[in-house]
Design a protein around this motif. Structure first.
Motif, short mmCIF file in Angstrom:
data_model
loop_
_atom_site.label_atom_id
_atom_site.label_comp_id
_atom_site.label_asym_id
_atom_site.label_seq_id
_atom_site.Cartn_x
_atom_site.Cartn_y
_atom_site.Cartn_z
N ILE A 72 0.61 -1.38 0.09
CA ILE A 72 -0.11 -0.06 0.21
C ILE A 72 0.74 1.29 -0.01
CG2 ILE A 72 -1.76 -1.22 1.31
CD1 ILE A 72 -1.28 0.39 3.74
N ALA A 73 0.39 2.37 -0.52
CA ALA A 73 1.17 3.59 -0.59
C ALA A 73 0.77 4.49 0.33
CB ALA A 73 0.76 4.35 -1.93
N CYS A 74 -0.70 4.37 0.76
CA CYS A 74 -1.14 5.10 1.95
C CYS A 74 -2.34 4.51 2.51
CB CYS A 74 -1.76 6.54 1.47
SG CYS A 74 -3.21 6.47 0.56
N CYS A 75 -3.11 3.78 2.06
CA CYS A 75 -4.13 3.07 2.56
C CYS A 75 -4.64 1.87 1.66
CB CYS A 75 -5.59 4.00 2.67
SG CYS A 75 -5.90 4.69 1.23
N ALA A 76 -5.57 1.14 2.24
CA ALA A 76 -6.23 -0.12 1.97
C ALA A 76 -6.56 0.25 0.39
CB ALA A 76 -6.91 -1.07 2.84
N ALA A 77 -7.16 1.26 0.11
CA ALA A 77 -7.69 1.61 -1.22
C ALA A 77 -6.90 1.33 -2.29
CB ALA A 77 -8.50 2.87 -1.08
N ASP A 78 -5.59 1.54 -2.12
CA ASP A 78 -4.65 1.59 -3.31
C ASP A 78 -3.98 0.31 -3.20
OD1 ASP A 78 -2.55 1.89 -1.56
OD2 ASP A 78 -2.55 3.99 -1.68
N ALA A 79 -4.21 -0.65 -2.58
CA ALA A 79 -3.44 -1.90 -2.33
C ALA A 79 -3.47 -2.84 -3.78
CB ALA A 79 -4.09 -2.86 -1.26
N VAL A 80 -2.12 -3.33 -3.91
CA VAL A 80 -1.82 -4.38 -4.82
C VAL A 80 -0.99 -5.56 -4.33
CG1 VAL A 80 -1.93 -2.62 -6.77
CG2 VAL A 80 0.34 -3.14 -5.44
N ALA A 81 -1.19 -6.65 -4.78
CA ALA A 81 -0.58 -7.90 -4.14
C ALA A 81 0.66 -8.16 -4.90
CB ALA A 81 -1.84 -8.92 -4.12
N ALA A 82 1.70 -8.84 -3.99
CA ALA A 82 2.75 -9.32 -4.46
C ALA A 82 2.46 -11.07 -4.22
CB ALA A 82 4.09 -8.92 -3.86
N VAL A 83 2.63 -11.75 -5.38
CA VAL A 83 2.40 -13.22 -4.94
C VAL A 83 3.87 -14.04 -5.30
CG1 VAL A 83 1.15 -15.27 -5.95
CG2 VAL A 83 0.08 -12.81 -6.03
N VAL A 84 3.73 -15.06 -4.60
CA VAL A 84 4.90 -15.96 -4.61
C VAL A 84 4.45 -17.80 -4.67
CG1 VAL A 84 6.98 -16.93 -3.42
CG2 VAL A 84 6.72 -14.41 -3.59
N ARG A 85 5.07 -18.42 -5.33
CA ARG A 85 4.57 -19.77 -5.35
C ARG A 85 5.62 -20.50 -4.47
NH1 ARG A 85 5.03 -21.06 -10.32
NH2 ARG A 85 3.00 -20.93 -10.93
N VAL A 86 5.03 -21.32 -3.48
CA VAL A 86 5.67 -22.27 -2.63
C VAL A 86 5.68 -23.60 -2.99
CG1 VAL A 86 6.25 -22.80 -0.16
CG2 VAL A 86 5.58 -20.36 -1.13
N THR A 87 6.49 -24.35 -3.19
CA THR A 87 6.81 -25.59 -3.53
C THR A 87 7.70 -26.49 -2.50
OG1 THR A 87 8.62 -25.28 -4.88
CG2 THR A 87 6.22 -25.21 -5.85
N GLY A 88 7.51 -27.75 -2.49
CA GLY A 88 8.51 -28.47 -1.57
C GLY A 88 8.08 -28.75 -0.13
N THR A 89 6.69 -28.39 0.32
CA THR A 89 6.33 -28.73 1.27
C THR A 89 5.83 -29.97 1.45
OG1 THR A 89 4.02 -27.68 0.82
CG2 THR A 89 5.82 -26.18 1.76
N THR A 90 5.41 -30.50 2.66
CA THR A 90 5.03 -32.06 3.13
C THR A 90 3.62 -31.49 3.87
OG1 THR A 90 6.43 -32.43 4.86
CG2 THR A 90 7.00 -33.23 2.57
#
Length: 256
Positions: free
Chosen positions: A196-214
């Motif tokens: 967010i730059a100032c508030c939730a209204a301008d939020a954008v998401a960063a996404v990562v894939r997680v592998t290798g878990t059991t």
């Protein structure tokens, strides 16, 4: 549309101020704005509370003055024997009363927010809002230091992954924290965190894939801390090959 009375307006201002003060004092404001804005929010809320109290006191005084004037008018009418006479233009106040009640309905949403704090943004909005667009080019990252795990935001992970195909990671383990979000991955699952730059209204998401878990995949919107190493991804979503995963409670500041 029914007019909003002065007492309804003043009470609305008072409740909005009280809501801002409560959010600032409890720390719940971090679900909506940056954590550094707590002091400003507290001062603004206190000013609104003071303004609302002044308005309520003024409205109550006006009601008393009107009641006194109305009583005097009735007393004079009774003294002249006209207490039961009503001309064709007489208004009995019913329309004004209905307008007052309609104005008070405006307090419903404000009162609901005062009593119940909505949660921070979660997985529902990840696929429905803008996502962080990271492209190779621009900035070049220095290599991560070897021999210790590097904690970083999901945004930095995405940026490093786009910078020369993730060359700055080397073999250094990385630690990320985010919430689980649905994805169409054949293997693993995705975590995300909003910027967010100032508030939730301008939020954008960063996404990562997680592998290798059991074991079972953590539940949707569950916060996790994952440690692992960077793996290249062909579909544009950077991948972390996990060596450890821990479920955690939501952090006080859910945004990066």
């Amino acid at each position: 549309m029914a007019a909003v009375t002065e007492d309804a307006r003043a009470t609305t201002v008072l409740l909005v101020g009280a809501m801002m003060v409560r959010l600032a004092l409890t720390g719940a404001y971090a679900k909506y704005v940056r954590t550094g804005m707590g002091g400003v929010l507290l001062v603004a809320g206190a000013l609104l509370v003071a303004l609302g109290l002044v308005g309520v006191a003024r409205a109550l005084g006006l009601v008393r003055r009107r009641a006194d004037a109305h009583g005097d008018a009735h007393a004079q009418a009774d003294a002249h024997g006209h207490g039961d006479e009503r001309g064709p233009g007489h208004a009995d106040g019913h329309g004004h009363a209905h307008g007052d009640r309609a104005g008070w309905l405006l307090l419903g949403p404000v009162l609901a927010l005062l009593l119940v704090t909505p949660p921070a943004l979660g997985s529902f909005g990840v696929g429905r809002s803008a996502a962080v667009d990271v492209r190779s080019g621009g900035r070049t990252f220095d290599p991560l230091p070897a021999g210790r795990t590097a904690s970083m935001t999901l945004l930095e992970f995405d940026e490093r992954a786009a910078d020369h195909a993730g060359a700055s990671f080397g073999a250094t383990p990385v630690r990320l924290t985010g919430f689980v979000t649905p994805g169409n991955d054949r293997a693993g699952f995705r975590i995300a965190r909003y910027q967010i730059a100032c508030c939730a209204a301008d939020a954008v998401a960063a996404v990562v894939r997680v592998t290798g878990t059991t074991g079972n995949t953590p539940a949707r919107d569950q916060w996790v801390t994952v440690t692992g190493t960077f793996q290249r991804s062909a579909d544009g979503v950077p991948e972390l090959r996990a060596t450890s995963l821990a479920e955690i409670t939501a952090p006080r500041d859910p945004y990066e």
